[in-house]
Design a protein around this motif. Structure first.
Motif, PDB file in Angstrom:
ATOM      1  N   ILE A  76       0.840  -1.186   0.000  1.00 45.96           N
ATOM      2  CA  ILE A  76       0.000   0.000   0.000  1.00 45.96           C
ATOM      3  C   ILE A  76       0.877   1.238   0.000  1.00 45.96           C
ATOM      4  CG2 ILE A  76      -0.315  -0.029   2.597  1.00 45.96           C
ATOM      5  CD1 ILE A  76      -3.207   0.931   1.929  1.00 45.96           C
ATOM      6  N   ASN A  77       0.558   2.177  -0.922  1.00 47.98           N
ATOM      7  CA  ASN A  77       1.285   3.472  -0.956  1.00 47.98           C
ATOM      8  C   ASN A  77       0.657   4.356   0.113  1.00 47.98           C
ATOM      9  OD1 ASN A  77       2.431   5.918  -1.576  1.00 47.98           O
ATOM     10  ND2 ASN A  77       2.304   5.605  -3.783  1.00 47.98           N
ATOM     11  N   LEU A  78       1.414   4.584   1.108  1.00 45.03           N
ATOM     12  CA  LEU A  78       0.886   5.298   2.236  1.00 45.03           C
ATOM     13  C   LEU A  78       0.627   6.770   1.909  1.00 45.03           C
ATOM     14  CD1 LEU A  78       3.011   3.697   5.101  1.00 45.03           C
ATOM     15  CD2 LEU A  78       0.624   3.320   4.580  1.00 45.03           C
ATOM     16  N   SER A  79       1.247   7.147   0.839  1.00 39.54           N
ATOM     17  CA  SER A  79       1.025   8.549   0.510  1.00 39.54           C
ATOM     18  C   SER A  79      -0.305   8.779  -0.192  1.00 39.54           C
ATOM     19  CB  SER A  79       2.196   9.062  -0.358  1.00 39.54           C
ATOM     20  OG  SER A  79       2.392   8.261  -1.444  1.00 39.54           O
ATOM     21  N   ASN A  80      -0.747   7.794  -0.950  1.00 39.91           N
ATOM     22  CA  ASN A  80      -2.014   8.053  -1.641  1.00 39.91           C
ATOM     23  C   ASN A  80      -3.005   6.901  -1.493  1.00 39.91           C
ATOM     24  OD1 ASN A  80      -0.849   6.149  -3.263  1.00 39.91           O
ATOM     25  ND2 ASN A  80      -0.507   7.553  -4.969  1.00 39.91           N
ATOM     26  N   GLY A  81      -2.606   5.976  -0.819  1.00 31.40           N
ATOM     27  CA  GLY A  81      -3.562   4.879  -0.566  1.00 31.40           C
ATOM     28  C   GLY A  81      -3.674   3.873  -1.702  1.00 31.40           C
ATOM     29  N   LEU A  83      -2.975   0.605  -3.924  1.00 35.99           N
ATOM     30  CA  LEU A  83      -2.505  -0.777  -3.710  1.00 35.99           C
ATOM     31  C   LEU A  83      -1.656  -1.154  -4.903  1.00 35.99           C
ATOM     32  CD1 LEU A  83      -3.104  -2.923  -1.437  1.00 35.99           C
ATOM     33  CD2 LEU A  83      -4.812  -3.870  -2.986  1.00 35.99           C
ATOM     34  N   ASN A  84      -0.426  -1.510  -4.653  1.00 33.79           N
ATOM     35  CA  ASN A  84       0.497  -1.833  -5.747  1.00 33.79           C
ATOM     36  C   ASN A  84       0.847  -3.335  -5.720  1.00 33.79           C
ATOM     37  OD1 ASN A  84       0.789   0.932  -6.354  1.00 33.79           O
ATOM     38  ND2 ASN A  84       2.462   1.135  -4.884  1.00 33.79           N
ATOM     39  N   ALA A  85       1.086  -3.772  -6.919  1.00 33.39           N
ATOM     40  CA  ALA A  85       1.552  -5.156  -7.008  1.00 33.39           C
ATOM     41  C   ALA A  85       2.936  -5.238  -6.412  1.00 33.39           C
ATOM     42  CB  ALA A  85       1.598  -5.618  -8.469  1.00 33.39           C
TER      43      ALA A  85
HETATM   44  C1  LIG Z   1       6.409   4.208  -2.307  1.00 38.83           C
HETATM   45  C2  LIG Z   1       5.577   4.951  -3.255  1.00 38.83           C
HETATM   46  O1  LIG Z   1       5.085   4.584  -4.257  1.00 38.83           O
HETATM   47  N1  LIG Z   1       5.299   6.217  -2.849  1.00 38.83           N
HETATM   48  C3  LIG Z   1       4.481   7.063  -3.656  1.00 38.83           C
HETATM   49  C4  LIG Z   1       3.179   7.431  -3.016  1.00 38.83           C
HETATM   50  O2  LIG Z   1       2.427   8.477  -3.714  1.00 38.83           O
HETATM   51  C5  LIG Z   1       3.018   9.693  -3.884  1.00 38.83           C
HETATM   52  C6  LIG Z   1       2.099  10.746  -4.577  1.00 38.83           C
HETATM   53  O3  LIG Z   1       1.096  10.396  -5.207  1.00 38.83           O
HETATM   54  C7  LIG Z   1       4.262   9.396  -4.637  1.00 38.83           C
HETATM   55  O4  LIG Z   1       4.883  10.599  -4.808  1.00 38.83           O
HETATM   56  C8  LIG Z   1       5.143   8.338  -3.974  1.00 38.83           C
HETATM   57  O5  LIG Z   1       6.234   8.098  -4.735  1.00 38.83           O
END
Ligand SMILES: CC(=O)N[C@H]1CO[C@H](CO)[C@@H](O)[C@@H]1O
Ligand SMILES: *[C@@H]1O[C@H](CO)[C@@H](O)[C@H](O)[C@H]1NC(C)=O
Ligand SMILES: *[C@@H]1O[C@H](CO)[C@@H](O)[C@H](O)[C@H]1NC(C)=O
Ligand SMILES: *[C@@H]1O[C@H](CO)[C@@H](O)[C@H](O)[C@H]1NC(C)=O
Length: 798
Positions: A76-81, A83-85
């Motif tokens: 999970i991208n904590l910055s935007n929520g 869900l990534n593979a």
């Molecule tokens: C780890 C990762 O993917 N972080 C990303 C989360 O989202 C922000 C903005 O949308 C990105 O800038 C990060 O790189």
């Protein structure tokens, strides 16, 4: 569990393939996404889907966790929520052949602690090709396999599922096999019989194909090895073998070689040869090599016996498949038979008068060979009056080409030679003996053109004078010569009364004594006749010359003999010496010395008075007449001829020396008795009358005999006819020409018709017979002397 959400969003997922958040009333979320997404790929925004504040996620220490210790597939991208593979997700590896591939993840939040279940549906993508186990499938199939036989092949595998898995198999196009796919059994089905001998290896490409899009496929090579079966009989390279072979070929001559091949392998392809159903005879003539198929001659081959052979040969392979071929061996002829000559008929002997072109024989020639070798030419040797005329086919006529003459060549050896046209030519010959039969074509031919015979008169009757010979070259009776006299007359005398000829020997005999004084020579014709039918004859002249002998006494014509007349000569008294007084005239019937007369005075009254001319017979006075001389002078004069021995006659000459006859009174003394003279005259008249009567009598008898059909053969056709019945038994028959037809002696001793009469008629043939006028002038004494003479000649037989 969010089963309801799944079912709600199931339709969406199928329509919009991409990530869709699955809301759950109790905070569960599910996502569906294709496999093999790149790491980091956004699967969905879970914050949004769960109604969380993205900014607070970090604070709440949101994190993804998996149940148990299982692998974490997403972050999970904590910055935007988002869900990534978290890594590549291989559905095929994770779920295999499962129809749905579900991964369970949890979202954990703190402050307050929240747990959200995340269900990940991984969708298949066609990322695998169908694949066979091996690169190549090896199959061995016996060529005897029946159509429809099945051979299982391994199936192809595809990691994908559903329609991305293997959907279709296709087989490379070929004419032997088809493919059968039933419930995952992939089988190769034999559609047409295999033939190793046609194609031993077959390679086919099998393709398996999935149903993805794009389709993916995998292939494998099927290697079919066709195994041999003894399915091939040997095959001859010719159905019929034709060969020609000269007859009399040597043993082991190769007539023909047969050959068969068998497509099979090994023992199945090993060919052996043999004859099939061969006759015992042929078996003795030909052999076949089992391995090589070489047919050889092992016996004698004779074109004339068997012109061609027809054999069946069999070729067999190791396991007994056989095939057959025909072998025709034509014999070719070799000129090994000489022509043979047959004499079909022969006319022998052939008459010598056969006209040229007469067929005398028929010949047949045969040659057992054929074609040119049986073309035969026939010939006979040169210089013969024969030739061969070709007739139908091989027949020839032997005909004459010229006149034949048995007397030149009586037998012919005709050598007939027949030669054929072979190479080298053969020939044979036959000799034919032909004899020529006689034809009476040659008359007898006398050895001389004419014959002469000399005979002294007074020859013995029956003595042989000469002989004639005629030759006739003809055969037997055609050449048997019979001699005979040609009837004729000599001075009115039939020749048959003069001569006879021995019919067999040709010796000519005198039938009677000849009288030179009657005729000095005569000619007769002797005929030589052969015994043929008709007979041929020729004649020759035989001249008979009679030589004189002194058989006649001188005959004194003057003075006439005593008893007939009485003559005196007057001598004048005045006659001087040397004067011619008279002449004794004498003749001699002989000739030459035998008739050369000389005169002598034997006795005279006065020996000195008269002389007589030695050869003139003239009586002359020697001296003058004197008165003293006696008036009557008688001279006995002898007349002699000069023959050896000499014959003589005497006469008496009465001379009267007187001047006047009247002065001779004594004349009566010397005159003959008148009455005596008269008596003599009567006697003569009587004799003549008797003779005349007798002759008449004979003539009458003859006339009577002739009138009676002349039945009795006449012994002579001359003056006297004597029935042969009256002949003594050993008297031969004499034909009309006076020919004595046998060697029996012929006796001139003949009698008149009556045997009782002793009158010997020989006088008719006697040399003493004189012409009638001469007889008339003979004195009775002469006549009786003649009779006596004939009585005294008994040697008439010969
Ligand atoms: C780890 C990762 O993917 N972080 C990303 C989360 O989202 C922000 C903005 O949308 C990105 O800038 C990060 O790189
Ligand atoms: C003919 O031939 C035969 C045998 O060949 C022989 O005896 C005879 O003498 C011959 N004759 C002539 C006339 O040649
Ligand atoms: C004699 O010739 C005749 C033909 O003229 C003939 O017929 C006959 O046979 C011959 N005789 C002999 C013995 O040859
Ligand atoms: C005798 O032979 C001659 C020729 O030689 C012939 O002219 C004559 O006719 C023959 N006579 C007889 C009777 O055969």
């Amino acid at each position: 569990m969010g089963n309801k959400g799944i079912s709600v969003t199931g339709l969406v997922c199928s329509v919009v393939f991409f990530i869709l958040p699955l809301h759950s009333a109790y905070g569960d979320v599910s996502y569906s996404f294709p496999e093999e997404m790149k790491r980091g790929s956004v699967i969905g925004n879970i914050a949004k889907d769960l109604g969380l504040e993205a900014s607070r996620l970090s604070a709440r220490k949101a994190r993804i966790d998996s149940e148990g210790n299982r692998k974490r597939y997403c972050d999970i991208n904590l910055s935007n929520g988002d869900l990534n593979a978290a890594e590549r997700i291989d559905r095929d590896g994770l779920c295999g052949k499962k129809a749905s591939c579900v991964l369970n993840q949890e979202l954990i939040l703190e402050n307050p602690l929240e747990l959200h279940r995340i269900t990940l549906h991984v969708q298949d993508i066609n990322d695998n090709s169908p694949q066979f186990n091996d690169d190549m499938i090896d199959i061995e199939i016996r060529e005897s396999a029946e159509k429809g036989s099945r051979f299982l092949l391994g199936e192809a595998h595809d990691a994908d599922i559903g329609k991305n898995s293997v959907q279709i198999y296709t087989l490379e196009k070929n004419d032997k096999f088809v493919l059968s796919v039933e419930s995952n059994n992939v089988e190769l089905v034999l559609d047409e019989k295999l033939d190793r001998e046609v194609k031993q290896d077959i390679k086919l490409l099998l393709t398996a194909m999935d149903g993805g899009s794009p389709k993916r496929s995998g292939t494998v090579v099927i290697h079919v090895t066709v195994l041999d079966a003894n399915d091939n009989a040997p095959v001859f390279n010719q159905a019929v073998y034709k060969a020609s072979l000269p007859e009399n070929s040597a043993l082991d001559t190769v007539a023909v070689t047969v050959s068969a091949t068998d497509a099979d392998e090994g023992v199945n392809g090993e060919v052996t040869y043999d004859f099939d159903h061969i006759s015992d005879d042929d078996k003795k003539i030909f052999s076949i090599d089992r391995k090589g198929g070489i047919i050889k001659v092992i016996g004698s081959v004779d074109f004339e016996e068997v012109p061609s052979f027809e054999l069946r040969v069999k070729a067999k392979d190791g396991l007994g498949l056989a095939s057959y071929a025909k072998v025709i061996i034509e014999m070719t002829d070799v000129n090994d038979n000489a022509p043979v000559i047959y004499l079909k008929s022969l006319t022998s002997p052939i008459p010598e008068n056969a006209s040229p072109g007469t067929e005398v024989g028929i010949i047949n020639v045969q040659d057992r060979d054929s074609e040119n070798n049986r073309q035969v030419r026939c010939s006979i040797q040169q210089n013969l009056p024969f030739k061969l005329v070709p007739s139908i086919k091989n027949y020839y006529s032997l005909v004459t080409t010229g006149e034949l003459d048995r007397e030149l060549v009586s037998d012919y050896n005709i050598t007939i030679t027949a030669t054929d046209e072979g190479s080298p030519p053969l020939s044979s010959s036959k000799s034919v003996q032909l004899s020529v039969a006689d034809v009476n074509d040659n008359p007898p031919v006398f050895e001389e053109q004419s014959y002469k015979a000399h005979v002294t008169e007074t020859n013995r009757p029956g003595s042989s004078l000469c002989s004639v010979t005629a030759r006739d070259p003809d055969w037997r009776q055609n050449g048997t010569v019979i001699y005979s006299l040609l009837p004729g007359e000599v001075n009115g005398v039939p020749v048959s009364s003069l001569l006879s000829v021995n019919g067999d020997t040709g010796v000519i005999h005198a039938v009677r004594s000849f009288d030179y004084e009657q005729f000095r020579s005569f000619k007769v014709h002797v005929v030589a006749r052969d015994n043929g039918s008709p007979p041929l004859s020729s004649n020759v002249t035989v001249s008979v010359f009679i030589t004189d002998v002194n058989d006649n006494s001188p005959q004194i014509l003057y003075p006439a003999p005593e008893g007939i007349s009485f003559m005196t000569e007057l001598v004048p008294k005045a006659a001087h010496g040397g004067s011619l007084v008279s002449k004794v005239i004498a003749v001699d019937a002989d000739s030459g010395q035998n008739a050369w007369l000389s005169y002598h005075i034997l006795k005279s009254t006065d020996p000195g008075l008269f002389t007589i001319g030695l050869h003139s017979g003239e009586i002359r006075t020697q001296r003058d007449i004197s008165e003293s001389d006696s008036m009557k002078q008688n001279l006995i004069v002898s007349v002699k001829d000069n023959g050896q021995p000499s014959l003589s006659a005497t006469c008496t000459m009465y001379l009267v020396i007187s001047d006047n006859l009247a002065e001779v009174p004594e004349l009566k003394d010397v005159s003959y008795d008148e009455s005596n003279s008269k008596l003599t005259s009567y006697l003569i008249i009587a004799l003549v009358s008797v003779s005349t009567f007798f002759l008449t009598f004979i003539i009458v008898i003859l006339a009577v005999r002739f009138c009676r059909r002349r039945k009795p053969r006449l012994l002579f056709d001359g003056a006297v006819a004597i029935p042969s019945a009256y002949l003594p038994p050993n008297y031969a028959e004499v034909d009309g020409t006076g020919t004595v037809r046998s060697t029996y002696n012929y006796d001139a001793y003949l009698t008149t018709g009556s045997r009782t009469s002793d009158f010997k008629f020989l006088t008719s043939y006697n040399e003493n017979t004189l012409p009638a006028d001469q007889t008339m002038r003979k004195t009775p004494t002469d006549f009786s002397e003649d009779l006596d003479d004939s009585e005294g000649s008994p040697e008439v037989g010969f």
